[in-house]
Write an enzyme that holds these catalytic residues in place. Structure first.
Site, PDB file in Angstrom:
ATOM      1  N   ASP A  50      11.113  19.036 -16.679  1.00  0.00           N
ATOM      2  CA  ASP A  50      10.208  18.684 -15.573  1.00  0.00           C
ATOM      3  C   ASP A  50      10.245  19.788 -14.513  1.00  0.00           C
ATOM      4  O   ASP A  50       9.475  19.765 -13.549  1.00  0.00           O
ATOM      5  CB  ASP A  50      10.529  17.299 -14.989  1.00  0.00           C
ATOM      6  N   SER A  51      11.102  20.795 -14.746  1.00  0.00           N
ATOM      7  CA  SER A  51      11.070  21.999 -13.908  1.00  0.00           C
ATOM      8  C   SER A  51       9.727  22.716 -14.044  1.00  0.00           C
ATOM      9  O   SER A  51       9.438  23.654 -13.295  1.00  0.00           O
ATOM     10  CB  SER A  51      12.214  22.956 -14.277  1.00  0.00           C
ATOM     11  N   ASP A  89      11.390  16.173 -21.233  1.00  0.00           N
ATOM     12  CA  ASP A  89      11.939  15.516 -20.040  1.00  0.00           C
ATOM     13  C   ASP A  89      11.076  14.328 -19.633  1.00  0.00           C
ATOM     14  O   ASP A  89       9.842  14.459 -19.530  1.00  0.00           O
ATOM     15  CB  ASP A  89      11.934  16.519 -18.870  1.00  0.00           C
ATOM     16  N   LYS A 118      14.941  13.447 -22.526  1.00  0.00           N
ATOM     17  CA  LYS A 118      16.051  13.562 -21.564  1.00  0.00           C
ATOM     18  C   LYS A 118      15.661  12.801 -20.300  1.00  0.00           C
ATOM     19  O   LYS A 118      14.493  12.813 -19.903  1.00  0.00           O
ATOM     20  CB  LYS A 118      16.324  15.038 -21.233  1.00  0.00           C
ATOM     21  N   GLU A 120      17.455  11.582 -16.209  1.00  0.00           N
ATOM     22  CA  GLU A 120      18.513  11.850 -15.233  1.00  0.00           C
ATOM     23  C   GLU A 120      19.182  10.549 -14.804  1.00  0.00           C
ATOM     24  O   GLU A 120      18.509   9.540 -14.601  1.00  0.00           O
ATOM     25  CB  GLU A 120      17.921  12.562 -14.009  1.00  0.00           C
ATOM     26  N   GLU A 191      24.844  19.283 -14.429  1.00  0.00           N
ATOM     27  CA  GLU A 191      24.225  20.268 -13.537  1.00  0.00           C
ATOM     28  C   GLU A 191      24.904  20.270 -12.169  1.00  0.00           C
ATOM     29  O   GLU A 191      25.150  19.204 -11.572  1.00  0.00           O
ATOM     30  CB  GLU A 191      22.725  19.968 -13.354  1.00  0.00           C
TER      31      GLU A 191
END
Ligand code: KIV
Length: 273
Positions: A50-51, A89, A118, A120, A191
């Site tokens: 999602d970056s 993501d 993925k 978070e 991270e």
């Protein structure tokens, strides 16, 4: 000399790499051109992160990117990455509502071409991780400095530096790591946490840890492509420019502009009779 053709990377292969003490590599990509370049490097995993919000869309953080946009980028990457495992993501807002939303949106990313997804979070998101794993979708966790929590953290700040069981505390991160593993994740991104804590988590978990800003003792490492290539303007302690593609690209464009203005481009060799 004959070389063994590279095998496509699978989820079980990543577990084997940890077992044999071989480092896992992951780089982000968001489109077909760069996915092909990254895949050809021999990387194990391509993360459609999602970056994309900050690297491609010019946003200040990852919050705005949507499910539709993530599906689109996963589709572009999958077409051009025959060997690396492609992980998509789940963007902010696509799994926080509950387990059934998390499963439904994971299905969308898998249908777009991702081989795993993925998300978070740790303890608080463990039920959704379990539901996704139960739907037979390989799920990668992500704990520590979780960019989607930017507002709670008050910025992109290193986590796990202080003791405590509340969010961002050292003991809480250990709990988060165990929760992610027990819920059925096949790997977890660590991270922005101290190297010693990342090393402790890596030793305690049986699933691979993939670090970014988490020291050298993780089972693998991930970087954002635009940082690796020197395309981004950001200079962070935990990233490294392995090339200066931004500089080289500006130089190439400047040369084109100069040659057109000087009447040197196109020359006869590049013109039709
Ligand atoms: O979106 C992303 O690029 C990521 C990596 C930094 C792990 O989540």
């Amino acid at each position: 000399m004959t070389t063994t053709p590279r095998k496509a990377v699978t989820v079980p292969l990543l577990a084997e790499l940890k077992l044999h003490g071989q480092k896992i590599t992951m780089i982000t990509a968001y489109d077909a051109t760069f996915a092909a370049i990254v895949d050809a490097s021999g990387v194990d995993v391509i993360l459609v992160g999602d970056s994309v919000a900050t690297t491609v869309q010019g946003e200040a953080n990852t919050i705005p990117v949507t499910m539709e946009e993530m599906e689109y980028h996963v589709r572009l990457v999958r077409r051009a990455a025959p060997k690396a495992l492609v992980v998509g993501d789940l963007p902010f807002g696509s799994y926080q509502v509950g387990s059934s939303q998390a499963v439904a949106n994971s299905v969308r990313l898998i249908k777009a071409g991702a081989q795993a997804v993925k998300l978070e979070g740790g303890l608080t998101i463990a039920d959704s991780i379990r539901a996704i794993a139960d739907a037979d979708i390989p799920i990668m966790g992500h704990i520590g400095l979780t960019p989607q929590s930017v507002h709670r953290m008050g910025g992109h700040k290193v986590q796990g530096r202080r003791d405590g069981f509340e969010a961002g505390g050292r003991q809480r991160l250990l709990e988060d790591a165990h929760a992610v593993e027990q819920a059925g994740a096949f790997a977890v991104v660590l991270e922005g946490i101290p190297a010693l804590l990342a090393a402790e988590i890596t030793t305690k978990l049986s699933i691979p840890t993939i670090g970014i800003g988490a020291g050298a003792q993780c089972d693998g490492q991930v970087l954002v492509l635009h940082d690796v290539l020197g395309l981004s303007l950001r200079e962070l302690t935990f990233t490294k420019k392995f090339a200066d593609i931004r500089g080289a690209s500006t130089d190439a464009c400047r040369q084109f502009v100069d040659e057109v203005r000087a009447g040197l481009w196109p020359d006869d060799a590049h013109s039709f009779e």
